[in-house]
Scaffold this active site. Structure first.
Site, short mmCIF file in Angstrom:
data_model
loop_
_atom_site.label_atom_id
_atom_site.label_comp_id
_atom_site.label_asym_id
_atom_site.label_seq_id
_atom_site.Cartn_x
_atom_site.Cartn_y
_atom_site.Cartn_z
N THR A 24 -35.07 16.94 73.26
CA THR A 24 -35.14 15.68 73.69
C THR A 24 -33.97 14.91 73.09
OG1 THR A 24 -37.52 15.51 74.16
CG2 THR A 24 -36.05 13.36 73.94
N TYR A 178 -48.77 16.49 74.72
CA TYR A 178 -48.46 15.71 76.13
C TYR A 178 -49.56 15.95 77.03
CZ TYR A 178 -44.34 15.14 73.66
OH TYR A 178 -43.18 14.35 72.63
#
Length: 354
Positions: A24, A178
């Site tokens: 990320t 997640y």
């Protein structure tokens, strides 16, 4: 080095077994669209066996961090197509990581609406708003039973958009706390309907996502990522060995292209190493990803413990990492202050060998 030998994943012939891990970077500023700098960044690293992109949300509700790219709009597809074209022109291969953060988010990303999750359980910790300001993570809203097929379809559409954008395959993000992992584990899934309770029911949503994505791509171009011992974002499971053994059995039945397991050379104290167990269950390409270097990566491949090794921060700071391993050359050191957000500095300015 065996790490530098060719290997086949599904129909793809890889030039080496060194995979660029999803990283990320929070640089998709306008409309969550990858920028021209991202084209340069990924193309610089095309010598990886293949690249796995940064996690990419399949819906606006899947976002939980500033400026992360999506794969749900035409502009995003066009932005990614420039990247895949450039990586392929450079001789590389690239998979997209499909992502939904679930409860790891803030209302600021969703026009004031609460993030969604399997269950409305409070969480501790902080996240950054779109303006990079820290805020407490709110208690999410539990997805209604009727909403779950829509989320599955968002993954399907994301997979189709990734295909349109020219990727070589996709990886489903079932790790790091997640949404898919939230459904998988007992600590985050307290549902009492068809998607919670028994292990079979907890695995239903992740496997429906897998089947939807495989329906677009075919199993031999789809990977899946797990992190059995991940304990960030209040994640926990009553029996991770049973949970991830069963999930791996189901993924193996579907003959996915690869399984990526976030487990490194050092296993957490008091935990059983899962890679030797899961390696015997999953019969396609087996990938590991956590704190491997040249020596430990070579050792696990040489010993047959894995087929592929993911490198994250090393690839971030060394665009030509396979060549550096080959020549036993010194490595650039990553600068953590430039990991998230910003421009060229710490993104596209790490030098290759002279």
């Amino acid at each position: 080095m065996k790490l530098l030998t060719p290997f086949k994943v599904g129909p793809l012939e890889l030039s080496n077994r060194m995979i660029m891990s999803p990283l990320t970077r929070c640089r998709a500023i306008e409309g969550n669209v990858p920028t021209p700098l991202a084209v340069t960044y990924y193309t610089q690293r095309a010598s990886a066996g293949f690249i796995i992109t940064e996690a990419t949300q399949v819906t606006p509700m899947g976002q939980g961090y500033p400026n992360t790219p999506g794969i749900y709009s035409d502009a995003q597809v066009e932005g990614w197509k420039k990247i895949t074209d450039a990586v392929h022109k450079a001789g590389g291969k690239i998979f997209m990581q499909l992502w939904h953060v679930g409860r790891v988010s803030l209302a600021e990303y969703h026009n004031g609406k609460l993030p969604v999750a399997p269950s409305a359980l409070p969480m501790t910790g902080h996240l950054h708003t779109p303006q990079f300001q820290q805020k407490d993570i709110p208690t999410p809203r539990a997805l209604e039973l009727s909403e779950i097929p829509e989320v599955v379809d968002q993954f399907r559409k994301g997979a189709q958009n990734a295909k349109t954008a020219g990727f070589d395959g996709v990886e489903i993000h079932g790790a790091n706390g997640y949404l898919l992992q939230q459904f998988t584990e007992t600590g985050s899934n307290h549902r009492t309907d068809a998607y919670g309770g028994s292990l079979e029911k907890r695995l239903r949503f992740p496997l429906e996502v897998v089947d939807a994505v495989v329906g677009v791509w075919g199993a031999d171009r789809v990977g899946y990522r797990i992190a059995p011992y991940f304990d960030g974002y209040a994640m926990s499971d009553a029996d991770p060995i049973e949970t991830y053994t069963r999930l791996t059995e189901e993924l193996d039945k579907r003959k996915l292209a690869y399984l990526c397991v976030k487990e490194g050379p050092a296993v957490p104290a008091g935990k059983q190493a899962l890679t030797p167990l899961l390696r015997n269950i999953f019969h396609q390409a087996y990938m590991v990803n956590m704190a491997f270097d040249a020596q430990t990566g070579e050792a696990i491949v040489e010993n047959g413990g894995a087929d592929l090794v993911c490198y994250g921060r090393m690839f971030l700071a060394n665009p030509d990492l396979p060549e550096r391993f080959k020549q036993k050359a010194p490595l650039n050191q990553p600068d953590p202050t430039t990991f998230y957000g910003g421009g060229e500095k710490g993104y596209t300015d790490y030098p290759k060998m002279g």
